[in-house]
Design a protein around this motif. Structure first.
Motif, PDB file in Angstrom:
ATOM      1  N   PRO A   1     -24.966  24.858  74.173  1.00 16.65           N
ATOM      2  CA  PRO A   1     -24.064  24.589  73.042  1.00 16.65           C
ATOM      3  C   PRO A   1     -24.422  25.510  71.869  1.00 16.65           C
ATOM      4  CG  PRO A   1     -25.064  22.559  73.904  1.00 16.65           C
ATOM      5  CD  PRO A   1     -25.810  23.708  74.522  1.00 16.65           C
ATOM      6  N   ASP A   2     -23.471  25.719  70.984  1.00 18.50           N
ATOM      7  CA  ASP A   2     -23.713  26.561  69.802  1.00 18.50           C
ATOM      8  C   ASP A   2     -24.270  27.920  70.209  1.00 18.50           C
ATOM      9  OD1 ASP A   2     -22.963  24.387  68.113  1.00 18.50           O
ATOM     10  OD2 ASP A   2     -24.981  23.570  68.323  1.00 18.50           O
ATOM     11  N   LEU A   3     -23.576  28.578  71.127  1.00 18.15           N
ATOM     12  CA  LEU A   3     -24.105  29.800  71.716  1.00 18.15           C
ATOM     13  C   LEU A   3     -24.343  30.889  70.678  1.00 18.15           C
ATOM     14  CD1 LEU A   3     -25.028  31.399  74.151  1.00 18.15           C
ATOM     15  CD2 LEU A   3     -22.623  31.948  74.634  1.00 18.15           C
ATOM     16  N   ASP A   4     -23.502  30.966  69.642  1.00 17.65           N
ATOM     17  CA  ASP A   4     -23.725  31.988  68.624  1.00 17.65           C
ATOM     18  C   ASP A   4     -25.082  31.821  67.953  1.00 17.65           C
ATOM     19  OD1 ASP A   4     -22.860  29.608  67.490  1.00 17.65           O
ATOM     20  OD2 ASP A   4     -21.603  30.567  65.975  1.00 17.65           O
ATOM     21  N   GLN A   5     -25.455  30.577  67.637  1.00 17.31           N
ATOM     22  CA  GLN A   5     -26.761  30.323  67.029  1.00 17.31           C
ATOM     23  C   GLN A   5     -27.891  30.575  68.025  1.00 17.31           C
ATOM     24  OE1 GLN A   5     -27.821  29.508  63.767  1.00 17.31           O
ATOM     25  NE2 GLN A   5     -29.715  30.101  64.819  1.00 17.31           N
ATOM     26  N   ARG A   6     -27.690  30.164  69.265  1.00 13.11           N
ATOM     27  CA  ARG A   6     -28.730  30.363  70.264  1.00 13.11           C
ATOM     28  C   ARG A   6     -28.969  31.850  70.529  1.00 13.11           C
ATOM     29  NH1 ARG A   6     -28.583  25.851  69.028  1.00 13.11           N
ATOM     30  NH2 ARG A   6     -30.072  26.828  67.626  1.00 13.11           N
ATOM     31  N   LEU A   7     -27.930  32.656  70.483  1.00 13.35           N
ATOM     32  CA  LEU A   7     -28.117  34.095  70.655  1.00 13.35           C
ATOM     33  C   LEU A   7     -28.868  34.699  69.479  1.00 13.35           C
ATOM     34  CD1 LEU A   7     -24.714  35.035  72.287  1.00 13.35           C
ATOM     35  CD2 LEU A   7     -26.981  35.441  73.280  1.00 13.35           C
ATOM     36  N   ASP A   8     -28.654  34.161  68.282  1.00 12.62           N
ATOM     37  CA  ASP A   8     -29.471  34.598  67.139  1.00 12.62           C
ATOM     38  C   ASP A   8     -30.938  34.246  67.376  1.00 12.62           C
ATOM     39  OD1 ASP A   8     -27.312  35.632  65.758  1.00 12.62           O
ATOM     40  OD2 ASP A   8     -27.013  33.845  64.519  1.00 12.62           O
ATOM     41  N   ASP A   9     -31.190  33.048  67.924  1.00 10.06           N
ATOM     42  CA  ASP A   9     -32.560  32.641  68.245  1.00 10.06           C
ATOM     43  C   ASP A   9     -33.179  33.576  69.281  1.00 10.06           C
ATOM     44  OD1 ASP A   9     -32.316  30.420  66.543  1.00 10.06           O
ATOM     45  OD2 ASP A   9     -31.633  29.105  68.162  1.00 10.06           O
ATOM     46  N   ILE A  10     -32.381  33.943  70.271  1.00  8.06           N
ATOM     47  CA  ILE A  10     -32.866  34.855  71.310  1.00  8.06           C
ATOM     48  C   ILE A  10     -33.159  36.233  70.715  1.00  8.06           C
ATOM     49  CG2 ILE A  10     -32.187  36.104  73.404  1.00  8.06           C
ATOM     50  CD1 ILE A  10     -30.654  33.522  74.221  1.00  8.06           C
ATOM     51  N   ALA A  11     -32.276  36.713  69.855  1.00  3.08           N
ATOM     52  CA  ALA A  11     -32.482  38.026  69.243  1.00  3.08           C
ATOM     53  C   ALA A  11     -33.797  38.080  68.476  1.00  3.08           C
ATOM     54  CB  ALA A  11     -31.311  38.364  68.314  1.00  3.08           C
ATOM     55  N   ALA A  12     -34.163  36.965  67.856  1.00  3.03           N
ATOM     56  CA  ALA A  12     -35.416  36.923  67.091  1.00  3.03           C
ATOM     57  C   ALA A  12     -36.638  37.081  67.988  1.00  3.03           C
ATOM     58  CB  ALA A  12     -35.507  35.617  66.309  1.00  3.03           C
TER      59      ALA A  12
END
Length: 216
Positions: free
Chosen positions: A121-132
Motif C-alpha cells: 500500500p502507499d507505493l509512492d511512499q514505499r518507493l521513497d523509503d526504498i530510494a533512501a
C-alpha cells in the motif's frame, strides 16, 4: 492488513510457498542472469521481500555481502535452511517490512524487490523509503506483476476475485498496477530506468526493471 496481519498471512502459507514451482522457469533464469550482471564482487546487496530465499541464495555468490529481508519469520525459516545447505557465509536474513526502521541510516549498492511492489500500500511512499536505502548511483532491481495492464480475461478475473479473497483472508493487499504507473512511480522516487522488459510477457505481464538512483 496491519503489519502483524501481513506477517501472519505469509507465515501461514510459507511451507506451501517453499514447495511451489516457479511458473515460468526460463523467464526466472533470464532475469536472474541479468540481475547477477549488475552485482559487483564487493557490493552490499539488500533484497526486500525475499520470500523463501531462492533468489538470495542464487545471487549472493556474486556479491560482497547479501542481506535478505522479509516480513514473515515463517518465510525466513526456509531462507536460513537454504543458505545453510548452500554453505554461504556472506548471506544473512532479517525480519523487516518496507518502511520500518530496520535499515535506518544504511545504504546499499543494490536493492532488490522481487514480486513485492504490487503488494505494498502507499507505493509512492514505499518507493521513497526504498530510494533512501540505495546509494546515489546505486541500483534498484525489481520484478512486479502488473495486474492493471490490459484487459485480458485472466487479468480481469484476478482483479474481480481479489476483493473477496482479501475479505476472506485468503489473499493479501494487491495493487493492480499498469506498467506506465509502475515506471512513473519508480522514476518519481528518484530513479532512472536503465533496463526494462516483461518476463514473463504474459497476461498479466511481470515487469522487470533496473533503475539507477540519481545523484542528489
Amino acid at each position: 492488513m496491519t503489519a502483524q496481519q501481513t506477517a501472519r498471512f505469509w507465515d501461514k502459507i510459507a511451507d506451501g510457498y517453499a514447495k511451489s514451482d516457479i511458473a515460468d522457469l526460463a523467464a526466472y533464469e533470464y532475469t536472474l542472469e541479468r540481475s547477477a550482471s549488475y552485482i559487483g564482487a564487493q557490493d552490499e546487496v539488500l533484497e526486500l521481500g525475499c520470500g523463501t530465499g531462492m533468489t538470495a541464495v542464487r545471487l549472493a555468490p556474486h556479491a560482497g555481502h547479501f542481506t535478505g529481508s522479509d516480513v514473515s519469520e515463517g518465510m525466513l525459516t526456509h531462507c536460513r535452511v537454504r543458505a545453510a545447505e548452500a554453505g554461504l557465509d556472506n548471506l544473512d536474513f532479517t525480519q523487516a517490512m518496507v518502511g520500518d526502521q530496520t535499515f535506518q541510516g544504511r545504504q546499499f549498492d543494490v536493492v532488490m524487490a522481487h514480486s513485492l511492489l504490487h503488494l505494498l500500500p502507499d507505493l509512492d511512499q514505499r518507493l521513497d523509503d526504498i530510494a533512501a536505502l540505495v546509494k546515489p548511483g546505486g541500483l534498484f532491481i525489481s520484478k512486479t506483476g502488473c495486474l492493471g495492464e490490459g484487459l485480458s480475461p485472466k487479468s480481469l478475473a484476478i482483479r474481480a476475485v481479489l476483493p473477496l479473497m482479501r475479505l476472506l483472508g485468503k489473499a493479501p493487499y494487491v495493487n493492480s498496477l499498469s506498467i506506465t504507473t509502475l515506471e512513473r512511480l519508480v522514476t518519481a522516487a528518484g530513479f532512472e530506468i536503465i533496463e526494462a522488459g516483461n518476463f514473463p510477457n504474459g497476461a498479466p505481464p511481470v515487469r522487470y526493471l533496473v533503475a539507477r538512483r540519481r545523484a542528489g
